[in-house]
Design a protein around this motif. Structure first.
Motif, PDB file in Angstrom:
ATOM      1  N   UNK A  92       0.916  -1.214  -0.088  1.00 27.03           N
ATOM      2  CA  UNK A  92      -0.076  -0.109  -0.044  1.00 27.03           C
ATOM      3  C   UNK A  92       0.789   1.258  -0.056  1.00 27.03           C
ATOM      4  N   UNK A  93       2.106   1.175  -0.504  1.00 31.29           N
ATOM      5  CA  UNK A  93       3.005   2.295  -0.440  1.00 31.29           C
ATOM      6  C   UNK A  93       3.102   3.045   1.023  1.00 31.29           C
ATOM      7  N   UNK A  94       3.037   4.221   0.900  1.00 34.70           N
ATOM      8  CA  UNK A  94       3.071   5.011   2.218  1.00 34.70           C
ATOM      9  C   UNK A  94       1.639   4.965   2.971  1.00 34.70           C
ATOM     10  N   UNK A  95       0.827   4.206   2.341  1.00 29.70           N
ATOM     11  CA  UNK A  95      -0.408   4.056   2.940  1.00 29.70           C
ATOM     12  C   UNK A  95      -1.394   5.556   3.088  1.00 29.70           C
ATOM     13  N   UNK A  96      -1.065   6.419   2.280  1.00 23.80           N
ATOM     14  CA  UNK A  96      -1.979   7.875   2.065  1.00 23.80           C
ATOM     15  C   UNK A  96      -2.899   7.532   0.951  1.00 23.80           C
ATOM     16  N   UNK A  97      -4.045   8.190   1.194  1.00 24.08           N
ATOM     17  CA  UNK A  97      -4.921   8.249   0.027  1.00 24.08           C
ATOM     18  C   UNK A  97      -4.159   9.360  -0.882  1.00 24.08           C
ATOM     19  N   UNK A  98      -5.028   9.186  -2.284  1.00 31.06           N
ATOM     20  CA  UNK A  98      -4.308  10.122  -3.455  1.00 31.06           C
ATOM     21  C   UNK A  98      -4.835  11.496  -2.813  1.00 31.06           C
ATOM     22  N   UNK A  99      -3.915  12.642  -3.408  1.00 25.58           N
ATOM     23  CA  UNK A  99      -2.895  12.197  -4.269  1.00 25.58           C
ATOM     24  C   UNK A  99      -1.306  12.317  -3.525  1.00 25.58           C
ATOM     25  N   UNK A 100      -1.629  12.231  -1.832  1.00 22.46           N
ATOM     26  CA  UNK A 100      -0.522  12.105  -1.085  1.00 22.46           C
ATOM     27  C   UNK A 100       0.257  10.769  -1.166  1.00 22.46           C
ATOM     28  N   UNK A 101      -0.684   9.702  -1.444  1.00 19.25           N
ATOM     29  CA  UNK A 101      -0.353   8.240  -1.749  1.00 19.25           C
ATOM     30  C   UNK A 101      -1.052   7.633  -2.809  1.00 19.25           C
ATOM     31  N   UNK A 102      -0.876   6.154  -2.791  1.00 18.05           N
ATOM     32  CA  UNK A 102      -1.362   5.746  -4.431  1.00 18.05           C
ATOM     33  C   UNK A 102      -2.936   5.059  -4.031  1.00 18.05           C
TER      34      UNK A 102
END
Length: 337
Positions: A169-179
Motif C-alpha cells: 500500500x506504499x506510504x499508506x496515504x490516499x490520493x494524491x499524497x499516496x497511491x
C-alpha cells in the motif's frame, strides 16, 4: 523524483498535497455513504458478480487473475463473462461487446488482451451496472467477473478480491499524497486478498499480517515467447538470445516487475525502458537494432509498429488450490454486498 516514486519511497514532501487528499477523502467518503444509506441505487445482478480490484492506482496483476479465474470457472462447467471499464480506449457507445479484432486504442489494452486470450464474452462499460444488465440479457453467462471496479459501488457483488503486488500500500496515504483509492481499512472488508509477490511474497505477507481477510499468494509463471508481428511461438528453452543486443520495455504499473521476471529466467537486457501504465505506443518507442522483449499487455498495443524481432512473454497466474476451494464455497453461497 516523480510522484509515484515518492509514494513508494515514503518521501515526506508529499505532505504538501494534504489539502487535496483531505478533499479526496471527503468526496469518496460521501460517495460510499450515499450508496450505504440508499441515496444512490445499487444494482443487484441475477448472476453472481466477482470483483477483481485493488485499493491502489496502477497495475498490480488484476488481469492475470481475471484470466486465471475465467479459465478455472470454465473448467468447472461455469460460463463466465468479463465486465471491464475499457480504460484508455476511445469507445463512446456502451455497453460494447468485444471481438478478438478490437483495437486496444478503442476498447482499452486490458480488454483487448482478454478478448484475444479468452473464449468468453468481454463487455466494456464505464457504468458497470448497465454493463451487467447487458451481459444478463445478451449472453449465456452464469457468472460475471468484473475486471477492476472495487470502488464501483453501483454494482452489488458476491465476492470481492483485492490484488496487491510487492509494493503493498506504499506510504499508506490516499490520493494524491499516496497511491490509495481507499484506506487500508478496506483490506479487512474484502473477501480475500491476492498477493502478486513471487519471490517477495514472505515480506509482503509479513507487512499485511494485521489484515483480517484471507490472504492467498499468486505467482506469475512464464510459459512461452510469442513474436509480436507474426505470432510465432517459442518455448522458454528454445528461445535463444545469444549474440543479440537485447532491449526490454514495459508500460505497466510496475515495470521493474517485468525486468525482475526476465532476470529470474536468466535474461539481462542491455537496455531497460520503463514507460507509464497504459502508455500509447509509437514507433519511436520500439528500439531498432535490438531484440525487443515486452509484456503481453504492451504487445497488444505494438502489433502494428513492432519490427520482426519483437517478442512478448506470455505469463499465467498460478493460484493455490486453497484459493479455488475458497472461491467455490463463496460462489455456492451467492450472497450480495
Amino acid at each position: 523524483m516523480s510522484l509515484q516514486n515518492a509514494w513508494y519511497t515514503k518521501q515526506k514532501w508529499v505532505w504538501i498535497l494534504a489539502p487535496f487528499t483531505l478533499l479526496f477523502w471527503c468526496i469518496s467518503s460521501l460517495r460510499r455513504a450515499s450508496f450505504k444509506l440508499g441515496f444512490k441505487r445499487i444494482k443487484r445482478s441475477r448472476l453472481p458478480v466477482i470483483i477483481v480490484g485493488n485499493i491502489s492506482v496502477g497495475g498490480n496483476g488484476k488481469t492475470p487473475v481475471t484470466l486465471a479465474l475465467v479459465e478455472y470457472l470454465q473448467s468447472q462447467g461455469h460460463t463466465p463473462a468479463v465486465l471491464s471499464r475499457g480504460y484508455g480506449g476511445s469507445q463512446t457507445t456502451f455497453p460494447h461487446l468485444l471481438t478478438p479484432r478490437c483495437k486496444p486504442s478503442v476498447v482499452g489494452d486490458e480488454p483487448a488482451l482478454m478478448a484475444k486470450r479468452l473464449n468468453c464474452p468481454i463487455v466494456i462499460d464505464p457504468k458497470r451496472a448497465r454493463g451487467s444488465e447487458y451481459i444478463e440479457q445478451h449472453t449465456k453467462a452464469s457468472v460475471i467477473i468484473c475486471d477492476d471496479g472495487l470502488q464501483h459501488y453501483a454494482l452489488a457483488r458476491s465476492i470481492e478480491l483485492c490484488v496487491l503486488d510487492k509494493r503493498g500500500i506504499g506510504n499508506g496515504y490516499l490520493l494524491p499524497m499516496g497511491p490509495l483509492r481507499e484506506g487500508a481499512w478496506r483490506l479487512n472488508s474484502v473477501d480475500a486478498c491476492i498477493l502478486n509477490a513471487n519471490e517477495e511474497e514472505n515480506a509482503l505477507v509479513n507487512k499485511l499480517s494485521s489484515v483480517r481477510s484471507p490472504l492467498f499468494t499468486m505467482a506469475l509463471k512464464a510459459t512461452s515467447w510469442v513474436n509480436v508481428a507474426s505470432n510465432e511461438r517459442r518455448s522458454l528453452q528454445d528461445f535463444s538470445l545469444e549474440g543479440k543486443n537485447v532491449a526490454a520495455l514495459a508500460g505497466i504499473g510496475d515495470p521493474k516487475r517485468f525486468f525482475s521476471t526476465l532476470h529470474n529466467i536468466g535474461i539481462m537486457p542491455s537496455k531497460e525502458i520503463s514507460l507509464p501504465d497504459h502508455h500509447h505506443f509509437q514507433a519511436s518507442d520500439v528500439p531498432s537494432g535490438y531484440t525487443v522483449l515486452m509484456t503481453e499487455k504492451d504487445a497488444i498495443k505494438c502489433a502494428n509498429i513492432a519490427h520482426s524481432d519483437c517478442w512478448y512473454l506470455q505469463v499465467n497466474a498460478v493460484l493455490p488450490e486453497t484459493f479455488y476451494a475458497f472461491l467455490q464455497t463463496k460462489l455456492a453461497q451467492e450472497t450480495y454486498k
